[in-house]
Design an enzyme around this catalytic site. Structure first.
Site, PDB file in Angstrom:
ATOM      1  N   ASN A 153       1.136  -0.997  -0.295  1.00  0.00           N
ATOM      2  CA  ASN A 153       0.452   0.088   0.122  1.00  0.00           C
ATOM      3  C   ASN A 153       1.151   1.074  -0.323  1.00  0.00           C
ATOM      4  O   ASN A 153      -0.290   2.718  -0.360  1.00  0.00           O
ATOM      5  CB  ASN A 153      -1.018  -0.121   1.324  1.00  0.00           C
ATOM      6  CG  ASN A 153      -0.278  -0.144   2.878  1.00  0.00           C
ATOM      7  OD1 ASN A 153       1.026  -0.135   2.353  1.00  0.00           O
ATOM      8  ND2 ASN A 153      -1.827   0.023   3.199  1.00  0.00           N
ATOM      9  N   SER A 179       4.862  -8.866  -3.510  1.00  0.00           N
ATOM     10  CA  SER A 179       4.677  -9.210  -4.836  1.00  0.00           C
ATOM     11  C   SER A 179       3.314  -8.202  -6.029  1.00  0.00           C
ATOM     12  O   SER A 179       3.074  -7.820  -7.176  1.00  0.00           O
ATOM     13  CB  SER A 179       4.071 -10.745  -4.916  1.00  0.00           C
ATOM     14  OG  SER A 179       5.007 -11.881  -4.615  1.00  0.00           O
ATOM     15  N   GLU A 252       4.478  -3.471  12.703  1.00  0.00           N
ATOM     16  CA  GLU A 252       3.147  -2.403  11.715  1.00  0.00           C
ATOM     17  C   GLU A 252       2.618  -3.181  11.854  1.00  0.00           C
ATOM     18  O   GLU A 252       2.454  -3.673  10.113  1.00  0.00           O
ATOM     19  CB  GLU A 252       4.226  -1.489  11.488  1.00  0.00           C
ATOM     20  CG  GLU A 252       5.562  -0.803  11.387  1.00  0.00           C
ATOM     21  CD  GLU A 252       5.466  -0.061  12.577  1.00  0.00           C
ATOM     22  OE1 GLU A 252       4.244   0.878  12.187  1.00  0.00           O
ATOM     23  OE2 GLU A 252       5.877   0.272  13.164  1.00  0.00           O
ATOM     24  N   LEU A 253       1.067  -3.265  12.512  1.00  0.00           N
ATOM     25  CA  LEU A 253       0.579  -4.012  11.599  1.00  0.00           C
ATOM     26  C   LEU A 253      -1.227  -3.142  11.066  1.00  0.00           C
ATOM     27  O   LEU A 253      -0.640  -1.906  11.132  1.00  0.00           O
ATOM     28  CB  LEU A 253       0.168  -5.290  12.501  1.00  0.00           C
ATOM     29  CG  LEU A 253       1.572  -6.186  13.509  1.00  0.00           C
ATOM     30  CD1 LEU A 253       1.397  -7.039  14.520  1.00  0.00           C
ATOM     31  CD2 LEU A 253       2.021  -6.946  11.943  1.00  0.00           C
ATOM     32  N   CYS A 286      -3.326   2.075   6.770  1.00  0.00           N
ATOM     33  CA  CYS A 286      -3.966   1.588   7.890  1.00  0.00           C
ATOM     34  C   CYS A 286      -3.796   2.338   8.362  1.00  0.00           C
ATOM     35  O   CYS A 286      -4.387   2.363   9.843  1.00  0.00           O
ATOM     36  CB  CYS A 286      -2.289   0.405   8.281  1.00  0.00           C
ATOM     37  SG  CYS A 286      -0.599   2.043   8.085  1.00  0.00           S
ATOM     38  N   GLU A 463       8.432   3.391  13.948  1.00  0.00           N
ATOM     39  CA  GLU A 463       9.245   3.942  13.528  1.00  0.00           C
ATOM     40  C   GLU A 463       8.948   5.397  13.520  1.00  0.00           C
ATOM     41  O   GLU A 463       8.422   5.971  12.768  1.00  0.00           O
ATOM     42  CB  GLU A 463       8.739   3.558  11.442  1.00  0.00           C
ATOM     43  CG  GLU A 463       8.902   2.081  11.448  1.00  0.00           C
ATOM     44  CD  GLU A 463       8.180   0.930  10.091  1.00  0.00           C
ATOM     45  OE1 GLU A 463       9.494  -0.079  10.235  1.00  0.00           O
ATOM     46  OE2 GLU A 463       7.634   1.792   9.888  1.00  0.00           O
TER      47      GLU A 463
HETATM   48  P1  NAP Z   1       0.531  -8.931   3.742  1.00  0.00           P
HETATM   49  O1  NAP Z   1      -0.690  -9.662   2.762  1.00  0.00           O
HETATM   50  O2  NAP Z   1       0.750  -9.170   5.274  1.00  0.00           O
HETATM   51  O3  NAP Z   1       1.547  -8.828   3.140  1.00  0.00           O
HETATM   52  C1  NAP Z   1       3.070  -7.773   3.664  1.00  0.00           C
HETATM   53  C2  NAP Z   1       4.728  -8.181   2.955  1.00  0.00           C
HETATM   54  O4  NAP Z   1       4.033  -9.759   3.579  1.00  0.00           O
HETATM   55  C3  NAP Z   1       3.964  -8.650   1.414  1.00  0.00           C
HETATM   56  O5  NAP Z   1       5.632  -8.570   1.021  1.00  0.00           O
HETATM   57  C4  NAP Z   1       3.735 -10.221   1.444  1.00  0.00           C
HETATM   58  O6  NAP Z   1       4.905 -10.778   0.392  1.00  0.00           O
HETATM   59  C5  NAP Z   1       4.597 -10.313   2.734  1.00  0.00           C
HETATM   60  N1  NAP Z   1       4.320 -11.685   3.211  1.00  0.00           N
HETATM   61  C6  NAP Z   1       3.050 -12.879   3.108  1.00  0.00           C
HETATM   62  N2  NAP Z   1       3.573 -13.903   4.094  1.00  0.00           N
HETATM   63  C7  NAP Z   1       4.286 -14.229   4.663  1.00  0.00           C
HETATM   64  C8  NAP Z   1       5.130 -14.934   5.416  1.00  0.00           C
HETATM   65  N3  NAP Z   1       4.018 -15.924   5.599  1.00  0.00           N
HETATM   66  N4  NAP Z   1       6.175 -14.407   5.515  1.00  0.00           N
HETATM   67  C9  NAP Z   1       7.089 -13.897   5.154  1.00  0.00           C
HETATM   68  N5  NAP Z   1       6.594 -12.695   4.818  1.00  0.00           N
HETATM   69  C10 NAP Z   1       5.146 -12.489   3.890  1.00  0.00           C
HETATM   70  O7  NAP Z   1      -0.087  -7.314   3.609  1.00  0.00           O
HETATM   71  P2  NAP Z   1      -0.682  -6.325   2.698  1.00  0.00           P
HETATM   72  O8  NAP Z   1      -1.734  -6.800   1.934  1.00  0.00           O
HETATM   73  O9  NAP Z   1       0.748  -6.352   1.357  1.00  0.00           O
HETATM   74  O10 NAP Z   1      -0.729  -4.946   3.481  1.00  0.00           O
HETATM   75  C11 NAP Z   1      -1.925  -4.406   4.518  1.00  0.00           C
HETATM   76  C12 NAP Z   1      -1.849  -4.105   5.263  1.00  0.00           C
HETATM   77  O11 NAP Z   1      -0.591  -3.871   5.866  1.00  0.00           O
HETATM   78  C13 NAP Z   1      -3.126  -4.425   6.245  1.00  0.00           C
HETATM   79  O12 NAP Z   1      -3.861  -4.783   7.444  1.00  0.00           O
HETATM   80  C14 NAP Z   1      -2.151  -2.547   6.697  1.00  0.00           C
HETATM   81  O13 NAP Z   1      -3.093  -2.349   8.279  1.00  0.00           O
HETATM   82  C15 NAP Z   1      -1.029  -3.264   7.047  1.00  0.00           C
HETATM   83  N6  NAP Z   1      -0.385  -1.770   7.124  1.00  0.00           N
HETATM   84  C16 NAP Z   1       0.296  -1.334   8.495  1.00  0.00           C
HETATM   85  C17 NAP Z   1       0.978  -0.659   8.849  1.00  0.00           C
HETATM   86  C18 NAP Z   1       1.227   0.042   9.508  1.00  0.00           C
HETATM   87  O14 NAP Z   1       2.450   1.167   9.340  1.00  0.00           O
HETATM   88  N7  NAP Z   1       0.988  -1.004  10.728  1.00  0.00           N
HETATM   89  C19 NAP Z   1       0.890   0.120   7.553  1.00  0.00           C
HETATM   90  C20 NAP Z   1       1.015  -0.120   5.643  1.00  0.00           C
HETATM   91  C21 NAP Z   1      -0.118  -1.192   6.146  1.00  0.00           C
HETATM   92  P3  NAP Z   1       3.891 -11.384  -0.693  1.00  0.00           P
HETATM   93  O15 NAP Z   1       3.040  -9.929  -1.636  1.00  0.00           O
HETATM   94  O16 NAP Z   1       4.794 -12.054  -1.474  1.00  0.00           O
HETATM   95  O17 NAP Z   1       2.663 -12.465  -0.680  1.00  0.00           O
END
Ligand code: NAP
Length: 481
Positions: A153, A179, A252-253, A286, A463
Site C-alpha cells: 500500500n 509481490s 507494523e500491523l 493502515c 518507525e
Molecule cells: P500482507 O499480506 O501481510 O503482506 C505484507 C508483506 O508480507 C508482503 O511483502 C507479503 O508478500 C509478505 N508476506 C506474506 N506472507 C508472508 C510470510 N508468511 N512470511 C513472510 N512474509 C510474508 O499485507 P498486505 O496486504 O501487503 O498489506 C496490507 C496490510 O498492511 C494491512 O493490514 C495494513 O493495515 C497493514 N499496514 C500497516 C502499516 C503500519 O504502519 N502499521 C502500514 C501499512 C500497511 P507477498 O505480497 O509476496 O505475499
C-alpha cells in the site's frame, strides 16, 4: 510492459549485482486496467540464503557515521531528483493518483533526510556518572543482518522508514517487497546501485514466494531483526516463528482507526480532514479512519458535509489528471469493501452517498465509488474489520464516555482522531485512547520526525523519530575499570 529508465534491470539484487531473470517469473499488473507491467523473478529459499550471506559478509566492513550520513543524504537527494519517475512507476503498479504517488516519494525522502540529520545520536555515549568506580560508555552497535518485509500500500514509503534506520545503524539488509508492487522497489535499487553506489551486500533484494523467503529470513541465525509491515495475521505467524531464535521483531500491523467528532467540533474542519485522511490511497491505508464516531446532535449535519464533499470526488485511473481515487488493488480487496457495505445496509445502515457496485470477475483491481453510510453499528463487519477501501460508516454516540468505550472497542491500536473545541475533554480522551497515534483536530498521519507504531494487536516497535532510529541498534555497555 512498463518502460522506464529506472527499470533497466527487472531483477533481484544480491551482493551488489542484479540476479534472477530465468523462466520462473511473477506478473505485475496495473490495477487500473489489467495491463501487464512486468514479469519479475520468482525467487525463493536459495536466493534468500545467498542474500543473507552477502549481507553478513558486508558486516566485516563497518561504515563510519560520516559515511552513513553521506549515503542517507545521497538517497534522499536521488529520490527527490527522481520523484516524478518513481511516482509514475508507483502509480502504475499501485493505482493511487499520480500526485499521491509523487508525494509518497517526497515522504520517503524525508525519512532518509531525517536519519542523515540525526545519525550522530548513534555515536558512543559516555555516562556522566561513574558508578562502581568505572568509566561507562554505551556503544550503539548494529544489530546484524536485518530482514525488511513491506506491503503493497506504500511501495516506497514503507521501505524508506525501515531502510533509513537500518543504514543509520549500519545494518545490512535483505529486503522483500510485496509481490503486487515490486517495481517501485526495483527502481529504488537502481538508484542505490547506480547513483548512491552502496557497497556490495549492504542492501539485497529478493522477491517472489513469500513463504520460502519468509522462512529463510526467520530460520537463518544471522538475521537478527525482522521489520515487517503488513497484516496482523502474517505478523502473528512471524511472532510464532521468531521464538526459537528469540529473534527481534518490529511489527507494523493492521489498524481500525476511530475518527471521533464531538458536537462542539468545527464540522467543516473535521469533514475536510476526514476527506484527506480517508481517501488517501483509495482508503487502503493502515491509518485511515475506519469507524467514524459522530455525536448524535451533529450526525446529520456532519453526514451532509461529508456527502457534499464525497460527491465531488473523481474515481479513475491514477494516471489521469483530476483523479482523486484510483482502483482497489485487486479483486479480493474490492470484494471486502463490497461485503462490508452490503452487510451494513442489510443490518440497517442508510446509504447517503456512493453505491454498492456489482462484483467483478478480473483479479487485477476494481473501481469502488466512495460510499457513505449513516447509522452504522458495532454489529457490522465494517466496525469489526479493517475495510481497506473508500467506505465511510458513520456511527452515532451520545456521551464522551460512550465515545471512548466505542473507540477502544477493537483489538487494534494504531491511529485515532479526535475533533473537539474543548481542550480538557481532548486531554481526557487522549489519556484514555488505546492508540499510539491520536490526531487532535487533525487527520494527519505519520511523519519522519515523529515515532509511529502500534499498541495492542497493531504491533510493536516504532518507525520515524529518534525512537525509530534506534530500532536496529543493540546498545552495548562497557564499564572501564
Ligand atoms: P500482507 O499480506 O501481510 O503482506 C505484507 C508483506 O508480507 C508482503 O511483502 C507479503 O508478500 C509478505 N508476506 C506474506 N506472507 C508472508 C510470510 N508468511 N512470511 C513472510 N512474509 C510474508 O499485507 P498486505 O496486504 O501487503 O498489506 C496490507 C496490510 O498492511 C494491512 O493490514 C495494513 O493495515 C497493514 N499496514 C500497516 C502499516 C503500519 O504502519 N502499521 C502500514 C501499512 C500497511 P507477498 O505480497 O509476496 O505475499
Amino acid at each position: 510492459m512498463l518502460e522506464s529508465s529506472l527499470l533497466g534491470q527487472v531483477r533481484g539484487y544480491i551482493n551488489g549485482e542484479w540476479v534472477g531473470g530465468g523462466d520462473d517469473t511473477l506478473p505485475v499488473y496495473n490495477p487500473a486496467n489489467g495491463q501487464l507491467l512486468a514479469e519479475v523473478p520468482n525467487m525463493g529459499a536459495e536466493e534468500t540464503r545467498q542474500a543473507v550471506e552477502s549481507a553478513r559478509a558486508s558486516l566485516k566492513q563497518p561504515a563510519s557515521l560520516e559515511q552513513r550520513r553521506e549515503w542517507l543524504a545521497g538517497i534522499a537527494k536521488a529520490l527527490t531528483e527522481n520523484r516524478e519517475e518513481i511516482g509514475r512507476i508507483l502509480t502504475m503498479e499501485h493505482g493511487k493518483p499520480l500526485k499521491e504517488g509523487q508525494g509518497e516519494v517526497d515522504y520517503a525522502a524525508g525519512f532518509f533526510s531525517y536519519c542523515a540529520e540525526h545519525v550522530d545520536e548513534l555515536a558512543p555515549r559516555k555516562l556522566e556518572e561513574k558508578p562502581r568506580g568505572c568509566d561507562w560508555t554505551v556503544h550503539y552497535r548494529p544489530a546484524g543482518v536485518v530482514g525488511l518485509i513491506t506491503p503493497w500500500n506504500f511501495p516506497i514509503g514503507m521501505i524508506a522508514k525501515k531502510l533509513s534506520a537500518a543504514l543509520a545503524a549500519d545494518c545490512p539488509s535483505v529486503i522483500k517487497p510485496s509481490s503486487k508492487t515490486p517495481l517501485t522497489m526495483i527502481a529504488l535499487f537502481s538508484l542505490l546501485h547506480d547513483v548512491v553506489k552502496l557497497p556490495p551486500g549492504k542492501v539485497n533484494l529478493v522477491m517472489g514466494s513469500s513463504g520460502p523467503i519468509g522462512d529463510v529470513l526467520m530460520d537463518h541465525p544471522d538475521v537478527r531483526v525482522i521489520s515487517f509491515t503488513g497484516s496482523t495475521e502474517v505478523g502473528k505467524e512471524l511472532i510464532r516463528k521468531s521464538a526459537d531464535q528469540v529473534k527481534k521483531l518490529t511489527l507494523e500491523l493492521g489498524g481500525n482507526a476511530p475518527f471521533i467528532v464531538f458536537d462542539d467540533a468545527d464540522l467543516d474542519v473535521a469533514a475536510d480532514q476526514l476527506m484527506a485522511n480517508k481517501f488517501r490511497g483509495g482508503g487502503q491505508t493502515c491509518v485511515c479512519a475506519n469507524r467514524i464516531l459522530v455525536h448524535s446532535a451533529v450526525a446529520e449535519a456532519f453526514g451532509n458535509k461529508v456527502k457534499e464533499r464525497v460527491n465531488k470526488l473523481t474515481v479513475g485511473d491514477g494516471m489521469e489528471p483530476g483523479t482523486d481515487i484510483g482502483p482497489l488493488i485487486d479483486r479480493s480487496g474490492y470484494h471486502k469493501v463490497r461485503r462490508h457495505a452490503a452487510d451494513a445496509l442489510e443490518k440497517g445502515a442508510t446509504l447517503i452517498a456512493g453505491d454498492v457496485p456489482a462484483p467483478i470477475e478480473n483479479d487485477w483491481g476494481g473501481f469502488f465509488p466512495p460510499t457513505v453510510l449513516q447509522g452504522a453499528t458495532a454489529e457490522m463487519a465494517c466496525w469489526k474489520e479493517e475495510t481497506f477501501g473508500p467506505l465511510v460508516p458513520l456511527v452515532h454516540f451520545d456521551s464522551e464516555e460512550q465515545a471512548l468505550e466505542l473507540a477502544n472497542q477493537t483489538e487494534f491500536g494504531l491511529a485515532s482522531y479526535l475533533f473537539t473545541a474543548d481542550d480538557a475533554r481532548a486531554q481526557r480522551m487522549m489519556a484514555g485512547l488505546e492508540f499510539a497515534h491520536v490526531g487532535y483536530n487533525t487527520g494527519t498521519g505519520p511523519t519522519p520526525e515523529a515515532p509511529f507504531g502500534g499498541m495492542k494487536q497493531s504491533g510493536y516497535g516504532r518507525e520515524g523519530g529518534l525512537e525509530g532510529l534506534f530500532e536496529f541498534i543493540e546498545p552495548q555497555t562497557v564499564p572501564k575499570g
